[in-house]
Write a protein that holds these residues in place. Structure first.
Motif, PDB file in Angstrom:
ATOM      1  N   ALA A  63      27.754 -16.713  11.965  1.00 35.82           N
ATOM      2  CA  ALA A  63      27.088 -15.914  11.118  1.00 35.82           C
ATOM      3  C   ALA A  63      26.068 -16.207  10.433  1.00 35.82           C
ATOM      4  CB  ALA A  63      27.964 -15.243  10.280  1.00 35.82           C
ATOM      5  N   GLY A  64      25.280 -17.001  11.325  1.00 36.84           N
ATOM      6  CA  GLY A  64      24.099 -17.630  10.569  1.00 36.84           C
ATOM      7  C   GLY A  64      24.366 -18.722   9.529  1.00 36.84           C
ATOM      8  N   ILE A  65      25.148 -19.287   9.547  1.00 40.96           N
ATOM      9  CA  ILE A  65      25.835 -20.204   8.758  1.00 40.96           C
ATOM     10  C   ILE A  65      26.251 -19.341   7.375  1.00 40.96           C
ATOM     11  CG2 ILE A  65      25.543 -22.569   7.561  1.00 40.96           C
ATOM     12  CD1 ILE A  65      23.700 -23.538   9.537  1.00 40.96           C
ATOM     13  N   ALA A  66      27.085 -18.368   7.516  1.00 36.52           N
ATOM     14  CA  ALA A  66      27.625 -17.668   6.480  1.00 36.52           C
ATOM     15  C   ALA A  66      26.668 -16.689   5.585  1.00 36.52           C
ATOM     16  CB  ALA A  66      28.426 -18.771   5.291  1.00 36.52           C
ATOM     17  N   LEU A  86      27.452  -8.666   6.865  1.00 35.93           N
ATOM     18  CA  LEU A  86      27.359  -7.410   7.389  1.00 35.93           C
ATOM     19  C   LEU A  86      27.368  -7.310   8.820  1.00 35.93           C
ATOM     20  CD1 LEU A  86      25.823  -5.178   4.264  1.00 35.93           C
ATOM     21  CD2 LEU A  86      28.032  -6.186   4.649  1.00 35.93           C
ATOM     22  N   GLY A  87      27.221  -8.243   9.395  1.00 40.01           N
ATOM     23  CA  GLY A  87      26.881  -8.435  10.741  1.00 40.01           C
ATOM     24  C   GLY A  87      25.224  -8.092  11.248  1.00 40.01           C
ATOM     25  N   LEU A 104      23.627 -12.851   0.592  1.00 45.13           N
ATOM     26  CA  LEU A 104      22.920 -11.998  -0.579  1.00 45.13           C
ATOM     27  C   LEU A 104      22.412 -10.790   0.090  1.00 45.13           C
ATOM     28  CD1 LEU A 104      23.189 -11.036  -3.395  1.00 45.13           C
ATOM     29  CD2 LEU A 104      21.422 -12.647  -3.917  1.00 45.13           C
ATOM     30  N   ALA A 105      21.343 -11.115   1.024  1.00 44.39           N
ATOM     31  CA  ALA A 105      20.408 -10.115   1.816  1.00 44.39           C
ATOM     32  C   ALA A 105      20.761 -10.224   3.298  1.00 44.39           C
ATOM     33  CB  ALA A 105      19.177 -10.285   1.274  1.00 44.39           C
ATOM     34  N   ASN A 106      21.872 -10.489   3.889  1.00 46.82           N
ATOM     35  CA  ASN A 106      22.218 -10.407   5.148  1.00 46.82           C
ATOM     36  C   ASN A 106      21.310 -11.106   5.980  1.00 46.82           C
ATOM     37  OD1 ASN A 106      24.706  -9.296   6.440  1.00 46.82           O
ATOM     38  ND2 ASN A 106      23.449  -8.219   7.561  1.00 46.82           N
ATOM     39  N   GLY A 107      20.611 -12.150   5.743  1.00 48.59           N
ATOM     40  CA  GLY A 107      19.524 -12.820   6.646  1.00 48.59           C
ATOM     41  C   GLY A 107      18.121 -12.926   6.047  1.00 48.59           C
TER      42      GLY A 107
END
Length: 393
Positions: free
Chosen positions: A75-78, A82-83, A317-320
């Motif tokens: 998951a992009g390192i945590a 939300l995917g 916190l901002a999903n990426g």
């Protein structure tokens, strides 16, 4: 064997999806060698990457330019809580990009204070038993500073601890276990303590508190006054957290150092020791916070007498979209003044608006219940896979 390989290697290929995506991305596949070649030719060689180029993602899956599908356990390192390609996040990014992406902190924007308010409110409402540190009822309440990343959040927290140490000396707000020498010299109250197995970042301050020779050795000498104590060792605590300590940073659940949770007795003793010597207790929840423990914050699993003075956050916190934040207690907030810290991109309206939506999703009973359920399934199934190798768990 196929099942265990898929679970542990973190790759799942669906033949039908492979065929469909292969034809759809044939042109992109031809560009993959060029992308890898350009990476090797023009980018610093600081990562060991596999020979594939990711092109897009959806939900828990990512796809490469050859059409292969992967179950994304990292998951992009945590980060992507939300995917990938979450529709609400995508819609917000698209809409906000037509309005205001960046305006600098020389001016107000509507989304930074909105996200700050939601962080403070969500944190305190989820932990009504808290009365100490960030949950203190005194002063004007907890406050938030936005940064661009977790490392920057930790750097800011360390700066705040250094200033707080000087303030504590100047105002006499020191614990009973502080000598006259420290009372007479504010610069002596500058020590920082971290713990074995911890990871707090790679910039110089955070690196100095990340006790891993692999990361530290090429960049020594590090900042002065940083020491490392043994994680979960109460007996060693007083020797490291002493009268010259201004801040102690610890992960309630360690991430890169292995999934090691801090013991309740250790955290309680650490809180007590910080109070004795007038030091700030900083919880690095960059990797373990924001729902990953099944609670909004990992420290919400601890008793109220373990509450922190500062919490650092980032990753999901901002999903990426890059963002970090520092949540500080009223006592810390009141000593941080105009010009004490700053950032160019931190708190920009795009990241903060996305952050509002992501936090609203994470901070729901349904979402946290799903995290707990998924954790139980993974623990049970991974336990079955590991049992033959470790004699049962």
């Amino acid at each position: 064997m196929a099942h265990s390989k898929r679970l542990l290697v973190l790759q799942a290929i669906k033949p039908s999806a492979y065929s469909r995506l292969y034809h759809a991305t044939a042109a992109a596949a031809m560009a993959s060698p060029k992308a890898i070649e350009n990476t090797e030719k023009f980018m610093l060689n600081t990562y060991a990457r596999p020979p594939l180029v990711l092109s897009h993602g959806k939900g828990s899956y990512v796809y490469d330019t050859s059409g292969r599908e992967y179950l994304d356990f990292t998951a992009g390192i945590a980060v992507t809580a939300l995917g990938h390609s979450h529709p609400e996040v995508a819609a917000i990014v698209a809409d906000q990009a037509t309005k205001l992406v960046h305006c600098s902190n020389l001016y107000h924007n509507e989304w930074a204070p909105t996200l700050a308010q939601r962080i403070v409110t969500a944190t305190t409402e989820a932990y009504p038993q808290g009365t100490q540190g960030i949950y203190s009822k005194g002063g004007s309440g907890a406050r938030v500073f936005f940064s661009n990343s977790g490392t920057e959040a930790n750097e800011g927290a360390l700066k705040f601890a250094r200033k707080y140490g000087k303030h504590a000396v100047a105002t006499g707000k020191l614990g009973k276990a502080v000598s006259e020498a420290v009372h007479s010299d504010p610069n002596l109250k500058s020590g920082l303590v971290s713990f074995t197995g911890g990871f707090h970042g790679r910039s110089m301050g955070a690196l100095s508190l990340t006790a891993n020779p692999k990361y530290q050795k090429p960049f020594t000498p590090l900042i002065p006054g940083a020491v490392t104590a043994r994680f979960n060792s109460i007996s060693e605590m007083s020797a490291f957290v002493d009268e010259r300590t201004c801040g102690v940073i610890v992960e309630p659940i360690q991430g890169e150092g292995g999934i090691h949770a801090a013991h309740v007795d250790f955290m309680r003793a650490l809180r007590r020791r910080c109070d004795q010597v007038g030091a700030l207790l900083i919880y690095d929840e960059i990797q373990c916070g924001l729902g990953r423990s099944g609670h909004l914050w990992a420290h919400h699993m601890l008793p109220a007498d373990c509450s922190p003075d500062i919490v650092t956050m980032a990753k999901p916190l901002a999903n990426g979209i890059p963002i970090g934040a520092i949540l500080v207690s009223p006592n810390v907030a009141e000593i941080i003044h105009t010009g004490d810290h700053g950032t160019t991109f931190g708190g920009n309206p795009l990241a903060c608006r996305v952050g509002c939506a992501v936090l609203d999703h994470i901070n729901t009973p349904e979402f946290l219940a799903q995290v707990n359920e998924a954790g139980e399934v993974l623990e049970r199934e991974l336990g079955h896979l590991l049992a033959p190798f470790i004699g049962g768990i």
